[in-house]
Design a protein around this motif. Structure first.
Motif, mmCIF file in Angstrom:
data_model
loop_
_atom_site.group_PDB
_atom_site.id
_atom_site.type_symbol
_atom_site.label_atom_id
_atom_site.label_comp_id
_atom_site.label_asym_id
_atom_site.label_seq_id
_atom_site.Cartn_x
_atom_site.Cartn_y
_atom_site.Cartn_z
ATOM 1 N N UNK A 141 -80.434 24.991 -59.579
ATOM 2 C CA UNK A 141 -79.539 23.873 -59.261
ATOM 3 C C UNK A 141 -78.826 23.324 -60.499
ATOM 4 N N UNK A 142 -79.297 23.686 -61.680
ATOM 5 C CA UNK A 142 -78.687 23.186 -62.914
ATOM 6 C C UNK A 142 -77.456 23.997 -63.311
ATOM 7 N N UNK A 143 -77.281 25.158 -62.705
ATOM 8 C CA UNK A 143 -76.201 26.058 -63.117
ATOM 9 C C UNK A 143 -74.997 25.960 -62.189
ATOM 10 N N UNK A 144 -73.821 25.807 -62.763
ATOM 11 C CA UNK A 144 -72.606 25.763 -61.947
ATOM 12 C C UNK A 144 -72.305 27.127 -61.325
ATOM 13 N N UNK A 145 -73.005 28.170 -61.824
ATOM 14 C CA UNK A 145 -72.819 29.502 -61.238
ATOM 15 C C UNK A 145 -73.842 29.771 -60.136
ATOM 16 N N UNK A 146 -74.794 28.843 -59.964
ATOM 17 C CA UNK A 146 -75.832 29.027 -58.955
ATOM 18 C C UNK A 146 -75.360 28.619 -57.572
ATOM 19 N N UNK A 156 -80.697 16.781 -67.160
ATOM 20 C CA UNK A 156 -82.133 16.950 -67.400
ATOM 21 C C UNK A 156 -82.453 17.287 -68.857
ATOM 22 N N UNK A 157 -81.532 17.954 -69.547
ATOM 23 C CA UNK A 157 -81.745 18.250 -70.966
ATOM 24 C C UNK A 157 -81.891 16.980 -71.779
ATOM 25 N N UNK A 158 -80.986 16.010 -71.556
ATOM 26 C CA UNK A 158 -81.063 14.740 -72.297
ATOM 27 C C UNK A 158 -82.247 13.899 -71.826
ATOM 28 N N UNK A 184 -81.358 28.472 -69.080
ATOM 29 C CA UNK A 184 -81.947 28.415 -70.428
ATOM 30 C C UNK A 184 -81.086 27.565 -71.359
ATOM 31 N N UNK A 185 -79.765 27.715 -71.266
ATOM 32 C CA UNK A 185 -78.847 26.957 -72.123
ATOM 33 C C UNK A 185 -78.892 25.466 -71.790
#
Length: 501
Positions: A141-146, A156-158, A184-185
């Protein structure tokens, strides 16, 4: 840690041994390593964060996208005697949320949606706690390509940095190599240990059945429902159609059924979910709102009455069948008019241009954007939830929210143009995924090989006993009424012959 992990597994969950892949993930998390793991649906992903959370000092934060999934896992853990677990979501009143926030340090496992987790009053509490683990479930869900991109996941990274940078576990069942790299990025897992397991589930046979029209498809659905070994799930794209098919199944078959979709109240959704889990229902007719994280091992079939917009969703949904290892069936029903439905779903996912321009114009003219929330976008401007979520993310991205001075330096037309470009880019990705789905439906050759190819995987040399329709197989237990009558007649004739009658 030797046999201690097995001892803990037995103590907390009653299992004698780990499933494939679980032990290595748990071991690395316990040792403080970041982990990215892709495990097939039904392989026990939740245990990979639950067990280390119970073993480590502090509180584990579990990010989960679905409220029903959270409540289901909390109830399961409590039934197993694990009481120090809670979930904070929109099922709770404001007072109940405040009380749970105060009690957070006394829990070992806390489930939060990304929307709740990114609220300042929640974050400020977590900042002062010992966070043992930061687990991101459904990490695609974090990926715009997903296939299920959720804008709040991008924060979520911050969030992880603010709560002390605890070890991170990113889990997903379906992620193409491009999506894996993006996860991962976004979560900054450059030094993570990777566990990538094949997506293939050999005990799920794959079938696509083509029909001349809607009436033909409904008629065949009833025959499949009556004859396939259940319990089962029927995925439908619209709420109205889910209700109609549930009614049709009740009238035409001996099966108990109900419909499940996002339009139901929270109470009704939980009730229907529990009825299905407890086997009070034979069949559930549902939209994609149902199924993620649902732990029902004996599902015998998953039928797609309409095909989803991408193969990743399809794989995740069919993966709810056969978790007990028994032979199960994925059946996709296709008719000529189906092609319009996924395209309509893609178009409806994004706010129309006139809507977001009108909202932007009103916000800027009234200088009312500093504290605006998604809920206000929905209630004050009548936006749909997905549209409000999209617009709110980009208002924050452009620093319009929480920075009043920016209001005088941004032009509505310019912001609108950037939003339009983002929507065009997202739609391009979505339509590319849809073409991939439709190509798989209509191309010749083994369907399992076609699915695996999308994830850069190859077929196991030892083919399943029942693979797919393109390999010449038929679903087990799929005998039609006409075939049953013919079989009975043949046995009657055979019996008369034996008795010389």
């Amino acid at each position: 840690m030797g046999l201690e992990l097995e001892d803990a597994l037995k103590k907390w969950f009653g299992y004698e041994e780990f499933r494939q892949g679980q032990r290595q993930i748990v071991q690395n998390i316990f040792e403080g390593n970041d982990v990215f793991a892709m495990l097939p649906t039904g392989s026990g992903k939740s245990l990979c964060y639950q067990l280390p959370a119970l073993l480590k000092e502090g509180t584990a934060v579990i990010v989960s996208p679905l409220l029903a999934l959270m409540d289901n896992q909390v109830q399961e853990l409590k039934q197993q005697g694990i009481k120090s677990v809670t979930a904070i979501n929109s099922f709770l009143s404001h007072e109940e949320k405040k009380e749970k926030i105060r009690e957070l340090p006394f829990h070992k496992i806390v489930y939060l949606s990304p929307e709740t987790l990114t609220q300042e009053w929640v974050l400020s509490r977590l900042e002062n706690m010992n966070i043992s683990l930061f687990a991101v479930d459904e990490a695609h869900c974090i990926s715009q390509w997903g296939h299920e991109f959720r804008t709040h996941y991008l924060r979520l990274g911050e969030v992880r940095k603010r709560i002390g940078n605890p070890p991170c576990l990113a889990l997903t069942a379906t992620a193409t190599p491009k999506v894996q790299k993006d996860i991962v990025t976004q979560l900054q897992l450059e030094k993570a240990v990777h566990f990538i397991h094949p997506i293939d589930r050999p005990n799920i046979a794959l079938f696509v059945k083509k029909h001349t029209g809607e009436h033909d498809k409904e008629k065949n659905l009833i025959e499949w429902i009556e004859n396939l070994p259940g319990p089962g799930m029927v995925y439908i794209s619209s709420r109205k159609k889910a209700e109609k098919l549930a009614q049709l199944i009740r009238e035409k078959t001996s099966k108990t059924t109900a419909s499940y979709h996002g339009g139901l109240s929270n109470e009704d959704r939980l009730l229907i979910q529990q009825q299905f889990l407890s086997s009070s229902l034979d069949v559930i007719c549902c939209t994609s709102a149902f199924g993620m994280g649902i732990n029902k091992p004996d599902i015998g079939f998953v039928i797609h009455y309409q095909y989803p917009t991408n193969l990743e969703s399809f794989i995740q949904e069919i993966g709810r069948a056969g978790r007990d290892g028994r032979q199960s069936v994925s059946l996709l029903l296709v008719s000529p008019e189906d092609g319009d439905i996924p395209a309509l779903l893609i178009e409806n996912e994004f706010p129309p241009k006139e809507e977001y321009l009108a909202v932007l114009d009103d916000i800027v003219n009234n200088h009312s954007c500093k504290q605006i929330t998604e809920e206000e976008l929905m209630h004050q401007y009548g936006m749909e939830e997905t549209h409000a979520r999209f617009l709110h993310f980009y208002l924050r991205f452009f620093q319009i929210i929480d920075a009043a001075s920016i209001l005088t330096t941004h032009n509505v037309t310019e912001i609108g143009r950037i939003l339009e470009n983002q929507i065009v880019k997202r739609k391009r990705v979505k339509y590319s995924q849809l073409r991939q789905m439709e190509t798989w439906i209509h191309e010749k050759g083994c369907r399992r090989e076609g699915l695996l190819k999308v994830f850069n995987e190859t077929m196991n040399p030892e083919r399943p006993a029942i693979c797919c329709d393109e390999c010449g197989h038929e679903p087990p237990g799929s005998e039609t009424t006409e075939q049953k009558v013919k079989t009975i007649f043949q046995w009657n004739a055979r019996l008369r012959h034996i008795l010389h009658q």
